[in-house]
Design a protein around this motif. Sequence first.
Motif, PDB file in Angstrom:
ATOM      1  N   GLY A 365      11.794  29.793  36.846  1.00 36.75           N
ATOM      2  CA  GLY A 365      11.130  31.921  37.075  1.00 36.75           C
ATOM      3  C   GLY A 365      10.233  31.590  38.123  1.00 36.75           C
ATOM      4  O   GLY A 365       9.264  30.747  37.689  1.00 36.75           O
ATOM      5  N   PHE A 366       9.629  32.647  39.555  1.00 36.38           N
ATOM      6  CA  PHE A 366       8.366  31.877  40.005  1.00 36.38           C
ATOM      7  C   PHE A 366       7.900  32.290  39.129  1.00 36.38           C
ATOM      8  O   PHE A 366       6.077  31.773  39.623  1.00 36.38           O
ATOM      9  N   GLU A 367       7.099  33.449  38.818  1.00 33.90           N
ATOM     10  CA  GLU A 367       5.861  33.892  38.178  1.00 33.90           C
ATOM     11  C   GLU A 367       5.967  33.092  36.985  1.00 33.90           C
ATOM     12  O   GLU A 367       5.035  32.642  37.116  1.00 33.90           O
ATOM     13  N   ARG A 368       7.049  32.348  36.168  1.00 37.02           N
ATOM     14  CA  ARG A 368       6.938  31.709  36.020  1.00 37.02           C
ATOM     15  C   ARG A 368       5.406  30.188  35.338  1.00 37.02           C
ATOM     16  O   ARG A 368       4.920  29.380  35.628  1.00 37.02           O
ATOM     17  N   LEU A 369       6.246  30.247  36.697  1.00 43.32           N
ATOM     18  CA  LEU A 369       5.816  28.663  37.710  1.00 43.32           C
ATOM     19  C   LEU A 369       4.706  28.910  38.132  1.00 43.32           C
ATOM     20  O   LEU A 369       4.043  27.973  38.093  1.00 43.32           O
ATOM     21  N   ARG A 404       7.716  24.242  28.535  1.00 42.59           N
ATOM     22  CA  ARG A 404       8.750  23.717  29.345  1.00 42.59           C
ATOM     23  C   ARG A 404       8.399  23.662  30.326  1.00 42.59           C
ATOM     24  O   ARG A 404       9.353  23.239  31.312  1.00 42.59           O
ATOM     25  N   ALA A 405       7.560  24.992  31.255  1.00 41.27           N
ATOM     26  CA  ALA A 405       7.916  24.930  32.350  1.00 41.27           C
ATOM     27  C   ALA A 405       7.499  23.621  33.346  1.00 41.27           C
ATOM     28  O   ALA A 405       7.542  22.982  34.155  1.00 41.27           O
ATOM     29  N   LEU A 406       6.195  23.063  32.375  1.00 42.71           N
ATOM     30  CA  LEU A 406       5.577  21.624  33.440  1.00 42.71           C
ATOM     31  C   LEU A 406       6.227  20.726  33.087  1.00 42.71           C
ATOM     32  O   LEU A 406       6.326  19.397  34.020  1.00 42.71           O
ATOM     33  N   GLN A 407       7.672  20.733  31.701  1.00 44.81           N
ATOM     34  CA  GLN A 407       8.511  19.417  32.037  1.00 44.81           C
ATOM     35  C   GLN A 407       9.459  19.676  32.923  1.00 44.81           C
ATOM     36  O   GLN A 407      10.097  18.440  33.424  1.00 44.81           O
TER      37      GLN A 407
END
Length: 648
Positions: A365-369, A404-407
Motif C-alpha cells: 500500500g502506498f500509504e504504508r510505504l 514487513r514493509a521495509l523487508q
Amino acid sequence: MPVPGEALDSWLQAIAHHSDATWCDIGTATGYLAGRATGARQPITTMTAAQMTALAYTTGVAPQTLWAMTPASLLPVPYAMAAIRTLLMPGSRFCPRCLRENGGRWALWWRLRWAFACPTHHCLLTDYCPSCRRRQRIEAPPMDFVPQPGRCDRPALGGRRRPTPPRCGALLSDAIAADVPTEGAALHAQRRILDVITTGQAAGDIYRPSAVSALAYVTDLRVLGEQLLQHATSSARSPVTLNLSATPTWALNRDSTCADTAALGASLAVPILDCDSPVHAAQLLRTVLVPQAHHAVARHLRTHTVSGALTSAGLGLECAGGPVQQLRAVISSQSAARCSSDRYHGVPALVWPAVAYRFALPGLGFERLRHALSVALLLVGSPISLEETCARLGNPYPPRSVTRALQQLHAHPGWPHCLATLSRLADDIDRTPPPIVYARRRQLPYQELLPDTAWRDISWQQGILAGRGVKVKLHRCWLFERLAGSPARLCPHALNSPKFAAELAVLPRELTPHLAAELDHAARMFLDEQGMRHEPVFWQPSLPIDSCAPARWGTAKLLQLHRIIENEGRSMTAAADALDTTVGVVRTMLGEHPAQRNAARYAGGAVSEGVRPPTSEPGSRQLDSAQLQLRQKKSSSPLTCASGLLHE
C-alpha cells in the motif's frame, strides 16, 4: 633557486653541496636548525615562525614559497599526528630518472604514503637504494657531513662504529624503475590522488552530496584498497598488472609498504571512488570482488571509519544484515546526536510523495510505504529503536507492519537506490532543516480546521452543494493529511466506517484546481491563527534525478492520467493499470495535481467513484438557473439562508 615542487631539506642540501659546507653550517647560517638540539636527526615536518623569518631573510625566498616546500603544506590545517601518520611516510620514495635529470633534487610529494608513480617519466617510484637496499631520507644528514645530492646518505654496511661512519654513496639514479602504461590505471590513480591532496578535499563523483577532506579520502582509499588487494578477482587485476615479482602484501598503511603494492591498491580502488554515485560504486564492486567475499567486504566497510558515501556503497554491495541494521549503519555527515534527536521534527509521518513515487511496489500500500520510508529516514545513522521511531511519528502503523514493509523494499532490486536516496535526504535534512516543523503540526487543534462557514463559502464560489455534513468532513480529512503529513484517517473529523474510508479514498478524483486552491487558502488562514505565518501549507524536498532511481512521473504521464480520468471517465484502478503503477500513487497524484473538469458535476450527497452525473451544458461548472433562483430567495435573510443550507 629551488626547483618547482622541491622539498625544503633537498634545496638546503643542494645549497650545502654547492657551498662545500656541512649540514650543520648551512642549517645554522640559514636558521633552519634554530631551536633544535645539535644532535637532532629527524626530518623537520614544519617550521616555526622564527625559523621561517630567519630562512626567508637569509635566502631571499618568500615565506609562502618556503612553507609550500615543507611536508606540513600537504597536511590539513590544523594537522595532528593522525594526519601525519595517514598522509606521510617516515622516509621518501624517489624517481631515479628525475634525480638523473635535475641533479639529485627531491620532490616534496615523494614523501606521501600514496606516492607510487611518476607522471613525468611514466614509471614506478623506487623505495630502496640499489646498493644497500635501504630506504632513503629516514633521517637528516649528519651535522659534520657535506651532503651529496643524488647519492645514498645511509651509513655504509659493515663500516666501523664511530660518530660519523662512512656513507653508502651509491648513485640513486642507477636504480631500476618499472615502466607503467601512459594511460594506465596506475598513472590515472596517481594524478587523482595528487589532485585531491593539492585541493585539500574530494568533491564530485561518489562524494557529490558533500565533499570530504583529503584525509577522509585517503582513509577510504586505504580501507577499500586493502580489501581489493585481498579479494579482487584475477580478471580485475589483469588490466592493472605491474609486473610484480611477488604477490604484494595487502596492508597499505605500513611503513614497509612498497610502491608497487600502493600502486596496485590505488589502481583497483580509485575507479570505484570515481563512480558518480554509491549505487554505481556498489555495482562495480560486485564485478571486481570474488562472490564469496561480498559479505565480508560489506561488513568490513560498515564497521570501519570511512565516509558515508563508501558505507552506502558497501551496504549496496550485499544484504549485510536486515534493512533496519543497514539504515542504522549508514554514517551521516552530521552528528549522531542530531540525527537521533532533531530530525523527526522535520519528517512527516507519511514521507513526501516526491520521494515515495520512486519506490512504489505492487502489493505494498502506498500509504504504508510512505510511513515506512519516514521511519527509515529517521533510522539512517541513528541508534534509536524502531518502536521509539514509530512513536515519534504518531504510530499510524504498528512497528511490525513497518518491518514487513521495509523487508519488501529490502527484497526489491531497487533497495540500493532507496538506501542511497534516504542517506542523501537525511544529510540534507540534518544540514538544512525543512521549513515545516511536522512535530508541531501533528499537535495542532484540527477540530478548528475548515469551519462550516468557510466550507459554505467555498462550495458557493465553486458552484457545488455543501452537503449534509459528511462532505465537509471528507475535505477536512484530506486537508489534514496535506497539513500534518499524517494519514487522513487520524483526523479528528474522520468517521470510523468503511463507507467513509471508501469515500475518502476516491475524493482526490473529484477535486479541481480551483477547489484545491480554495482549500489551501483555508489551510493558510488556519495556520495563521495558530501563529505559523512563516511556514508554507505544503512542502516537498527536491531530489536530483541522478541521485537514485529515475522519477516515474513527468508532465506527459500526468496529462495521460488526467485524460484517462476525465475524458475517458475510467476509475482510478483502471488508470493505475494503464500507467503501470499503484492505485495509491494515482490517488496521491490527483490530490497534488487535480484534473480540470470539463463538465458540471452533481454535488448532492457523498462523492462516489465512477458515477458521472448529468450536466446541463457541456463544459459548464455553474448551477442551473432554477437552483440559482432558489438560492437567491433563500439568501434574503441570514436565518432563511442557514435553514436552506441545512436542508441541503
